[in-house]
Design a protein around this motif. Structure first.
Motif, mmCIF file in Angstrom:
data_model
loop_
_atom_site.group_PDB
_atom_site.id
_atom_site.type_symbol
_atom_site.label_atom_id
_atom_site.label_comp_id
_atom_site.label_asym_id
_atom_site.label_seq_id
_atom_site.Cartn_x
_atom_site.Cartn_y
_atom_site.Cartn_z
ATOM 1 N N GLN A 191 1.205 -1.147 -0.266
ATOM 2 C CA GLN A 191 0.000 -0.368 0.278
ATOM 3 C C GLN A 191 0.842 1.231 0.090
ATOM 4 O O GLN A 191 0.519 2.145 -0.798
ATOM 5 C CB GLN A 191 -1.075 0.267 1.066
ATOM 6 C CG GLN A 191 -1.902 -0.994 0.834
ATOM 7 C CD GLN A 191 -2.411 -0.981 2.473
ATOM 8 O OE1 GLN A 191 -2.872 -0.298 3.002
ATOM 9 N NE2 GLN A 191 -3.556 -2.043 2.790
ATOM 10 N N LYS A 192 1.679 1.511 0.762
ATOM 11 C CA LYS A 192 2.663 2.502 0.808
ATOM 12 C C LYS A 192 3.507 3.211 0.412
ATOM 13 O O LYS A 192 3.810 4.067 -0.317
ATOM 14 C CB LYS A 192 3.780 2.221 2.023
ATOM 15 C CG LYS A 192 3.019 2.677 3.721
ATOM 16 C CD LYS A 192 3.570 3.406 4.318
ATOM 17 C CE LYS A 192 2.925 4.213 5.895
ATOM 18 N NZ LYS A 192 3.514 4.482 6.025
ATOM 19 N N ASN B 145 2.457 2.147 -2.816
ATOM 20 C CA ASN B 145 1.705 2.750 -4.671
ATOM 21 C C ASN B 145 1.607 3.941 -4.394
ATOM 22 O O ASN B 145 0.916 4.942 -4.632
ATOM 23 C CB ASN B 145 0.173 1.884 -3.926
ATOM 24 C CG ASN B 145 0.669 0.357 -5.282
ATOM 25 O OD1 ASN B 145 1.256 0.835 -5.683
ATOM 26 N ND2 ASN B 145 -0.216 -0.983 -4.882
ATOM 27 N N GLU B 146 0.928 4.828 -2.687
ATOM 28 C CA GLU B 146 0.842 5.574 -2.379
ATOM 29 C C GLU B 146 2.232 6.381 -2.430
ATOM 30 O O GLU B 146 1.274 7.845 -3.679
ATOM 31 C CB GLU B 146 0.866 5.852 -0.735
ATOM 32 C CG GLU B 146 -0.725 4.870 -0.029
ATOM 33 C CD GLU B 146 -0.500 5.219 0.894
ATOM 34 O OE1 GLU B 146 0.829 5.738 2.247
ATOM 35 O OE2 GLU B 146 -1.808 4.510 1.797
ATOM 36 N N ASP B 147 3.320 6.000 -1.899
ATOM 37 C CA ASP B 147 4.373 7.376 -2.294
ATOM 38 C C ASP B 147 5.165 7.569 -3.808
ATOM 39 O O ASP B 147 5.396 7.648 -4.666
ATOM 40 C CB ASP B 147 5.442 6.182 -1.917
ATOM 41 C CG ASP B 147 5.712 7.244 -0.220
ATOM 42 O OD1 ASP B 147 4.339 6.390 0.422
ATOM 43 O OD2 ASP B 147 7.352 6.205 0.320
ATOM 44 N N ARG B 148 3.915 6.017 -4.616
ATOM 45 C CA ARG B 148 3.954 6.406 -6.544
ATOM 46 C C ARG B 148 3.067 7.724 -7.028
ATOM 47 O O ARG B 148 3.384 7.753 -7.889
ATOM 48 C CB ARG B 148 3.465 5.266 -7.124
ATOM 49 C CG ARG B 148 4.224 4.791 -8.260
ATOM 50 C CD ARG B 148 4.633 2.913 -8.075
ATOM 51 N NE ARG B 148 5.003 2.143 -7.893
ATOM 52 C CZ ARG B 148 5.356 1.073 -8.046
ATOM 53 N NH1 ARG B 148 5.733 0.434 -8.470
ATOM 54 N NH2 ARG B 148 5.398 0.759 -5.960
ATOM 55 N N VAL B 149 2.014 7.846 -6.328
ATOM 56 C CA VAL B 149 1.569 8.719 -7.024
ATOM 57 C C VAL B 149 2.063 10.300 -6.629
ATOM 58 O O VAL B 149 2.845 11.030 -6.566
ATOM 59 C CB VAL B 149 0.249 9.347 -6.110
ATOM 60 C CG1 VAL B 149 -0.884 10.106 -6.494
ATOM 61 C CG2 VAL B 149 -0.515 7.896 -5.334
#
Lengths: 77, 77
Positions: A70-71, A73-77
């Motif tokens: 999850q993290k 993916n978040e940081d990939r934004v």
DNA sequence: ATGTGACTCTAAGTCCGTC
DNA sequence: GGACGGACTTAGAGTCACA
């Protein structure tokens, strides 16, 4: 990147569980300073290490990995 | 023990995906012989390695770990 | 209670090949 | 297409003293 995220997740889980690095280390048969290395993202653990720590963090190893996913993916934004 | 289980899970997933050790290795930026070592339970991968292989196996890393957890419990019977 | 440097030792991971 | 071996390099495992 992965190590950093894992370290953050580990630290969060540990603090949420209300346990010190030392206690986690003792319960997991690991060294206190090694936990420190992991939390600072300076080591990438093997899955064996992951399985050792999970019980003290009161999470399944797969749950911990899921949080890391999850993290990431978040940081990939 | 954990390595053996992981190896079995890896081999099953790979064969179900219909991919060879070599293709998995190439896609994951790992060595062909290393995949072989993993499947035979002779190596314990780091979580970085797990994340590298997961996409080719069409599973989330956490799903793979979850399967390993299940198998560990089964064998504990 | 934790960060950090400076280690040693072992295992992760590669590259060559043969069967 | 995969098991397996040897020789190798790199990185994680694991520890200690000290800030």
């Amino acid at each position: 990147m992965l190590e950093k995220i894992f370290g953050q997740v580990l630290k969060n889980l540990r603090e949420n569980t209300g346990v010190t690095q030392e206690i986690l280390a003792l319960n997991s048969e690991l060294d206190r300073t090694y936990i420190s290395l992991l939390e600072r993202g300076l080591r990438t653990p093997t899955i064996a290490t992951l399985f050792k720590m999970a019980p003290t963090l009161k999470k399944m190893p797969s749950e911990i990995i899921a949080i890391v996913e999850q993290k990431l993916n978040e940081d990939r934004v």
